[in-house]
Scaffold this motif. Sequence first.
Motif, mmCIF file in Angstrom:
data_model
loop_
_atom_site.group_PDB
_atom_site.id
_atom_site.type_symbol
_atom_site.label_atom_id
_atom_site.label_comp_id
_atom_site.label_asym_id
_atom_site.label_seq_id
_atom_site.Cartn_x
_atom_site.Cartn_y
_atom_site.Cartn_z
ATOM 1 N N UNK A 99 0.828 -1.208 0.000
ATOM 2 C CA UNK A 99 0.000 0.000 0.000
ATOM 3 C C UNK A 99 0.862 1.258 0.000
ATOM 4 N N UNK A 100 1.925 1.251 0.786
ATOM 5 C CA UNK A 100 2.827 2.398 0.835
ATOM 6 C C UNK A 100 3.492 2.609 -0.519
ATOM 7 N N UNK A 101 3.923 1.516 -1.138
ATOM 8 C CA UNK A 101 4.613 1.623 -2.415
ATOM 9 C C UNK A 101 3.670 2.095 -3.522
ATOM 10 N N UNK A 102 2.443 1.585 -3.519
ATOM 11 C CA UNK A 102 1.465 2.007 -4.525
ATOM 12 C C UNK A 102 1.138 3.492 -4.373
ATOM 13 N N UNK A 103 0.976 3.941 -3.132
ATOM 14 C CA UNK A 103 0.707 5.362 -2.895
ATOM 15 C C UNK A 103 1.868 6.221 -3.371
ATOM 16 N N UNK A 131 4.176 9.803 -7.728
ATOM 17 C CA UNK A 131 5.136 10.061 -8.797
ATOM 18 C C UNK A 131 4.457 10.164 -10.156
ATOM 19 N N UNK A 132 3.417 9.344 -10.360
ATOM 20 C CA UNK A 132 2.734 9.318 -11.647
ATOM 21 C C UNK A 132 1.910 10.577 -11.891
ATOM 22 N N UNK A 133 1.132 10.981 -10.893
ATOM 23 C CA UNK A 133 0.213 12.099 -11.075
ATOM 24 C C UNK A 133 0.816 13.455 -10.690
ATOM 25 N N UNK A 134 1.804 13.439 -9.774
ATOM 26 C CA UNK A 134 2.444 14.693 -9.362
ATOM 27 C C UNK A 134 3.968 14.521 -9.383
ATOM 28 N N UNK A 135 4.551 14.314 -10.561
ATOM 29 C CA UNK A 135 5.994 14.054 -10.631
ATOM 30 C C UNK A 135 6.833 15.198 -10.088
ATOM 31 N N UNK A 142 12.237 -0.717 -1.417
ATOM 32 C CA UNK A 142 13.065 0.482 -1.265
ATOM 33 C C UNK A 142 13.839 0.788 -2.546
ATOM 34 N N UNK A 143 14.494 -0.225 -3.115
ATOM 35 C CA UNK A 143 15.284 -0.021 -4.328
ATOM 36 C C UNK A 143 14.404 0.397 -5.501
ATOM 37 N N UNK A 144 13.241 -0.230 -5.612
ATOM 38 C CA UNK A 144 12.321 0.135 -6.690
ATOM 39 C C UNK A 144 11.844 1.573 -6.527
ATOM 40 N N UNK A 145 11.621 2.012 -5.287
ATOM 41 C CA UNK A 145 11.194 3.376 -5.039
ATOM 42 C C UNK A 145 12.252 4.393 -5.413
ATOM 43 N N UNK A 146 13.511 4.110 -5.078
ATOM 44 C CA UNK A 146 14.601 5.017 -5.438
ATOM 45 C C UNK A 146 14.761 5.075 -6.954
ATOM 46 N N UNK A 147 14.686 3.918 -7.598
ATOM 47 C CA UNK A 147 14.803 3.870 -9.055
ATOM 48 C C UNK A 147 13.659 4.636 -9.719
ATOM 49 N N UNK A 148 12.439 4.481 -9.189
ATOM 50 C CA UNK A 148 11.288 5.190 -9.752
ATOM 51 C C UNK A 148 11.452 6.696 -9.613
#
Length: 225
Positions: free
Chosen positions: A18-22, A27-31, A105-111
Amino acid sequence: MIKIDLKAAKLPLILYGAIFIAYLSLLLFYPRAMTFAETRFETYKSYFFYWSDFICPLAAVFCIILQLGNTLEKKSFEFLCSLPERTGIIERWLFTLFALILPVYLAGVFACRFAAAGEPFAFWELLYLTGANLAFYSTLSLLLMVIFKQAFYVFSITCGLMFADLAAGEYFLFEYSAFLNISCRMPMETVEVNRRIYYAASLAMLVISFIFVKTGLLKRSNKLR
């Protein structure tokens, strides 16, 4: 072969998911929300640090506590109950860290790097700046679980320290605050020294936890009381 019981892992998986999706939705809607803005202290301010330095480590603490529970008791590791019973707390903690915590965590930093291309930090620089908090609070949770063997004490101490530090900022631990990236009131040289200290403390706590578990020092000291 290790088989993960996803039903038993439902709560921490939902929490982290849930945290990651949020985060990805933001990032998607407010980059531009994750844009890095330079401050007069020669550091950079961004909402990304709230996720990487506070929310992600906080979720990691919850996951570790949920997975380890009342440690060293048979069948108390719900998520990892399919592992051999002889698997120790260090190995179970490592499996939780690498299977559940680090990928998000790694996916979040990469995103963040993908959405904010051209920003001042490279991927590895962001890992270095933000990974210290995750490493520190993960190893602190492990050490306290080894010492107290009770989730309540670990949660109270770890989360209490985290919220007190975040609320008071540099007025609580000064340049040793874990959230210098969020406050952005220290020069970059101070932040880099702060990160090295937290990495060193994380390594020290991991070594101490390993020594306590492998030598049985805590068990022997308890018998002498």
